[in-house]
Design an enzyme around this catalytic site. Structure first.
Site, short mmCIF file in Angstrom:
data_model
loop_
_atom_site.label_atom_id
_atom_site.label_comp_id
_atom_site.label_asym_id
_atom_site.label_seq_id
_atom_site.Cartn_x
_atom_site.Cartn_y
_atom_site.Cartn_z
N GLU A 1 0.82 -1.21 0.00
CA GLU A 1 0.00 0.00 0.00
C GLU A 1 0.86 1.26 0.00
OE1 GLU A 1 -3.07 0.38 -0.54
OE2 GLU A 1 -3.64 -1.73 -0.50
N TYR B 1 -6.03 7.02 4.22
CA TYR B 1 -6.22 5.95 3.24
C TYR B 1 -5.42 4.70 3.63
CZ TYR B 1 -5.30 2.89 -0.60
OH TYR B 1 -5.14 1.74 -1.34
N ASP C 1 -9.06 6.47 -2.35
CA ASP C 1 -7.95 6.85 -3.21
C ASP C 1 -8.51 7.33 -4.54
OD1 ASP C 1 -8.74 4.56 -4.55
OD2 ASP C 1 -6.78 3.59 -4.52
#
Length: 354
Positions: free
Chosen positions: A35, A118, A136
């Site tokens: 991520e 996020y 996102d």
């Protein structure tokens, strides 16, 4: 309407989910690495860096105990180097304060260096299946089009609306699949330009499709033109070695090695720029010789033309005023240090010519 959207998206995901390396694990460390890399970087670019980082640092303890130079060198080429510095710092926090175990809650994850809303939501939902929303670029696009959200997406009010919507949509106990379904849908169907509406699993009920405004949403403010800078750098030779210096740990390209130099001032020749910058940064006397290379490079907020000059060392002991360290290295040793992309092009020329 929410239930219809989520159920159809989940059914589509079960049949069409992408086979990605980080989808084959629920290890929070591996998911966190992926991520972090995926921030502002496309999947196809991320995969080799993901594999390289895990090969070098297979767990959070290995990452925490590594030197920053080692982390930056392994990250080299992935860009946005603050991500690598934050990974390193966060790994040390996880080891020192959490005994090497990842915190599971969004609030705790947000305390880690470099972890924003996020990333915290993605890690909590994908690794631990917590009912945490994500937002996102892909998710924003899907939600803005389907629900017809016309506010400018970087405004605080629109962001708040989108976060609430993403949270309200999560089917209890299925956040892992639902959040990844949103991301996959945005990446493969609800494309930024010319979305594939004819095969979209949620085309029925999509406001943007009904109005024919798919390419107009989400609404973004016009980009301002990026400023451009002329940069002069010196490849300073002392016998068979070249002088390199390390940038301060914070800020743009923090912790990377570079050739000394800087921005050209108004009405200044590039050769004079190199001479002045080296005097200001290192306090040594050099002789600026011939131009070695001209390199065009773009960053997210500005572009540069980098002019590299070969220089001869004359006298003085380097005393860095803006760097944290300096070294005299052989051209063959340049590959051992992490450099910005523009400087790496110079390294290649040096390796070929010497």
């Amino acid at each position: 309407r929410y239930r219809s959207f989520t159920s159809r998206l989940l059914a589509w995901y079960q049949a069409h989910q992408r086979d990605l390396p980080w989808r084959r694990t629920q290890d929070p460390y591996r998911i966190w690495i992926s991520e972090t890399l995926l921030q502002q970087t496309q999947v196809v670019t991320v995969i080799p860096y993901y594999e390289r980082l895990l090969a070098r640092f297979p767990n959070v303890h290995a990452l925490a105990s590594a030197s920053l130079d080692d982390v930056l060198k392994t990250w080299e080429g992935a860009g946005y180097y603050a991500r690598a510095r934050n990974l390193h710092r966060a790994a040390q926090v996880i080891v020192n304060e959490y005994g090497g175990k990842f915190p599971r809650g969004v609030d705790e994850l947000l305390e880690l260096p470099g972890v924003g809303r996020y990333t915290a939501g993605a890690l909590a939902s994908i690794a631990f299946n917590a009912d945490a929303p994500i937002l996102d670029a892909n998710v924003i696009r899907v939600l803005a089009r389907y629900f017809g959200i016309r506010g400018e997406v970087k405004s605080n009010a629109t962001r708040a609306e989108l976060w609430k919507l993403a949270d309200d949509l999560i089917p209890h106990g299925r956040a892992r699949d639902f959040n990844q379904a949103l991301m996959d849908h945005g990446a493969t169907i609800c494309l930024p330009r010319n979305p594939r509406c004819e095969i979209c699993p949620v085309r029925r009920g999509c406001v943007a499709r009904a109005l024919g405004i798919q390419n107009e949403l989400p609404l973004k403010r016009a980009k301002e033109p990026r400023p451009h800078y002329e940069i002069g750098v010196g490849i300073i030779w002392r016998r068979d070695r070249i002088l390199i210096q390390r940038r301060p740990p914070a800020g743009l390209l923090g912790g990377l090695w570079e050739f000394p130099g800087g921005k050209r001032e108004k009405n200044e020749s590039l050769a004079r720029c190199v001479y002045r910058e080296v005097r200001e940064e290192l306090g040594i006397e050099i002789r600026v010789e011939k131009k070695l290379a001209v390199i065009e490079h773009g960053y997210s907020h500005f572009t540069i033309t980098l002019h590299a000059f070969t220089c001869g060392y004359i006298s003085g002991r380097p005393r860095p005023t803006q760097a944290t360290a300096y070294k005299w290295v052989k051209p063959s040793e340049l590959v051992d240090y992490a450099f910005p992309a523009a400087n790496r092009k110079i390294n290649k020329l040096l390796a070929e010519s010497r």
